[in-house]
Design an enzyme around this catalytic site. Sequence first.
Site, mmCIF file in Angstrom:
data_model
loop_
_atom_site.group_PDB
_atom_site.id
_atom_site.type_symbol
_atom_site.label_atom_id
_atom_site.label_comp_id
_atom_site.label_asym_id
_atom_site.label_seq_id
_atom_site.Cartn_x
_atom_site.Cartn_y
_atom_site.Cartn_z
ATOM 1 N N HIS A 1 -14.569 -4.560 6.496
ATOM 2 C CA HIS A 1 -13.675 -4.372 5.356
ATOM 3 C C HIS A 1 -13.623 -5.564 4.422
ATOM 4 C CE1 HIS A 1 -12.744 -0.785 7.478
ATOM 5 N NE2 HIS A 1 -12.349 -1.494 8.523
ATOM 6 N N GLU B 1 -3.772 5.820 8.099
ATOM 7 C CA GLU B 1 -4.224 6.968 7.321
ATOM 8 C C GLU B 1 -5.588 7.452 7.789
ATOM 9 O OE1 GLU B 1 -4.065 5.109 3.481
ATOM 10 O OE2 GLU B 1 -6.185 4.657 3.511
ATOM 11 N N LYS C 1 0.828 -1.212 0.000
ATOM 12 C CA LYS C 1 0.000 0.000 0.000
ATOM 13 C C LYS C 1 0.861 1.261 0.000
ATOM 14 C CE LYS C 1 -4.225 -1.653 2.200
ATOM 15 N NZ LYS C 1 -3.980 -3.064 2.503
ATOM 16 N N ARG D 1 -3.795 -8.544 -9.170
ATOM 17 C CA ARG D 1 -4.281 -9.900 -9.428
ATOM 18 C C ARG D 1 -5.697 -9.829 -9.980
ATOM 19 N NH1 ARG D 1 -8.006 -9.675 -5.145
ATOM 20 N NH2 ARG D 1 -7.144 -8.725 -3.284
#
Lengths: 518, 175
Positions: free
Chosen positions: A245, A210, A127, A302
């Site tokens: 999530h 973040e 990330k 992917r």
Amino acid sequence: MVRGLQMAKNPPFRRVLIANRGEIAVRITRGLRELGIESVVVHSDADARCAHVLSADHAVPLGGNTAAESYLDIQKVIAAAKKTGAEAIHPGYGFLSENAGFARAVRDAGLVFVGPNPEAMDRLGGKKAAREEAIAAGVPVIPGTEKDQGDASLIEFGKKIGMPVMVKASAGGGGRGMRMVEREEDLAEALAAGRREAKASFGDDRMILERAVFPARHIEIQLMGDKHGHVVSLHERECSVQRRHQKVLEEAPSAVVDEALRQRMGAAAVSLAKRVGYDNAGTAEFLLDPKGNFYFLEVNTRLQVEHPVTELVTGVDLVHLQLHVAAGGKLEQLLAGRDLRPRGHAIEARICAESPETGYIPAAGLLRLVREAEGPGVRVDSGVYSGWEVPPYYDSMLAKLVVHAPDRATACARLSQALREMVYLGIPTNVDFLRRVVDDEAFRTANISTDMLKHRPELAAGPQQAPGDHTLAAAVLCQVLGKSGGQGGAPASGGGSTNGSTAVWQTLGGFRLFEGAR
Amino acid sequence: MKITREFVRDGKTVAVTAEFLEGDRWRVRIGDKVHEYEAKALGDGGVKLQSLGEGADRAFVAYGAPLAKGSMVRVDGRTWTLEAPAARRGGGAAGGDGVVRAPMTGTVLEVACKPGDVVEAKQTLVVVSAMKMEHKLTAGVAGTVRKVAAQKGSTVDQGAELVVVEPNKSEEKTS
């Protein structure tokens, strides 16, 4: 009529190994057969009779039960490919699919990796790295840390940007190790738990942090690149309905993305991919705020779980395309004359062995009876069957139910009906929960966001109702007359069908039998 | 032929007796109510049911499967997990009785208590991982840890006893 991929006459490979399991491995074996390619699958001991082993031309046992002992063992997987003469390896999603070291090892072994080149994976896989590339490509990002300098530094940064913040695994995707933290005092524990999950899933416990953007919609762009520098956008998917999530429902196109926004997001994703020399399938994920601003999240290097919704609305078989570009095919030839604009509406529901009604607890165990939906516009990518014992070692997803219809309202109705038809008995599943969400006013009106389920706990809990008389009568009559679960109470493994009536009587453990008349 | 099965409904045990009549017809007694059905087995494991009582002439297809402690049935697009009375007496996984059980088959990631520890209700005692997700198992009652069967790294079956907490005298419940 839609024209086929232009290189379809020549199979890109003769034999391909699939380094994955369950539904995605089954789906790839189908794609390989359609192209005239032999399939080789690998499996753990627990998966010796898994659906993907039954669907392939060749199967190689890797031994072990845990992912680390089997599907994550790079040396074993490559040895299986060498032994069977496979020329290429398709990694599916999860497991080794985003591991640049694996992609490199495949290449070093003289085989073709059906996925991006490892250099592009290095630049986008984590990330943190992806974020730096996005900034350099002029793609908007969310404020956050650039790297993991330990808990103390992360916590300090979190306090500086203010709560709520997202704590994420630096290496991974798919929500593993990811948590939203709303109170400063919870940061340390969230980091510790995230590190453990990240370590278990990716073998890398580095974390980043973040600012949390919300309410947000999750919009992602499907990318496909070839080995000649061409990259195309196959448009957006919306995956805003999530729990912890993990995506629950995914659709294409998004109800809130108009043609202008589609072009802007597609162009941003393509420019990022081109910058890093990306090839093969990939997905750029974004958050969209209520004002229409989008922020880059990460690139999944992917094929995605939810790729079928893109296939249905664009008419492009992404697995075929992956194989052709991996073999060196050119997109401008493969897609020549194709109209790639989205047609109609597609929605996917992930069927998982878990119980939303009791805190989403996952459940392994014997599936005594499986009967999956069918009908016009209904696609089921399944990795299970009646008599399959779901092992506790891997992901809880059993199958994907995907529908396609001319418009969103019809697609919702079709998905609800198809979910009604789905039968998975023996272990809890989320089928009834999915139907409650699909039938909910908020989903029907596309009034969805990534925290929707968090604010609507009643959708997971379900109605508190006692079973009616018909239900109890049906339960007893099914046990007398139905032929499911022939193994009775025994912890049988696999086996599937039961024959004859004696098996039925063995299941009647708790019954008191009197004179038989039938 | 006549068979009886007991289920728990609204906290009470209900006896369901199905009696074969003739052809495809069955009489089903549920508590003090009597229903009649025409029931046809389908090749795919389902049973087509037609209620023969007044005001209930709709036909439906049901699918059922036995479980270790009850049964599962899918009727009208909804799945019901029906508990047999014996299973219910076993107590919940959350450990209201002081016993912490594995809610699913999985691997013990962490054991956060040892015999003799004094613990609060809701305190995390064991962390279990299954299907790549972590689950914290907490004490159902405040008390003293008497037994720790969970071992770090070991695989546990659903329902396995992991920790036994002896409740504090003052909070002891009768159930």
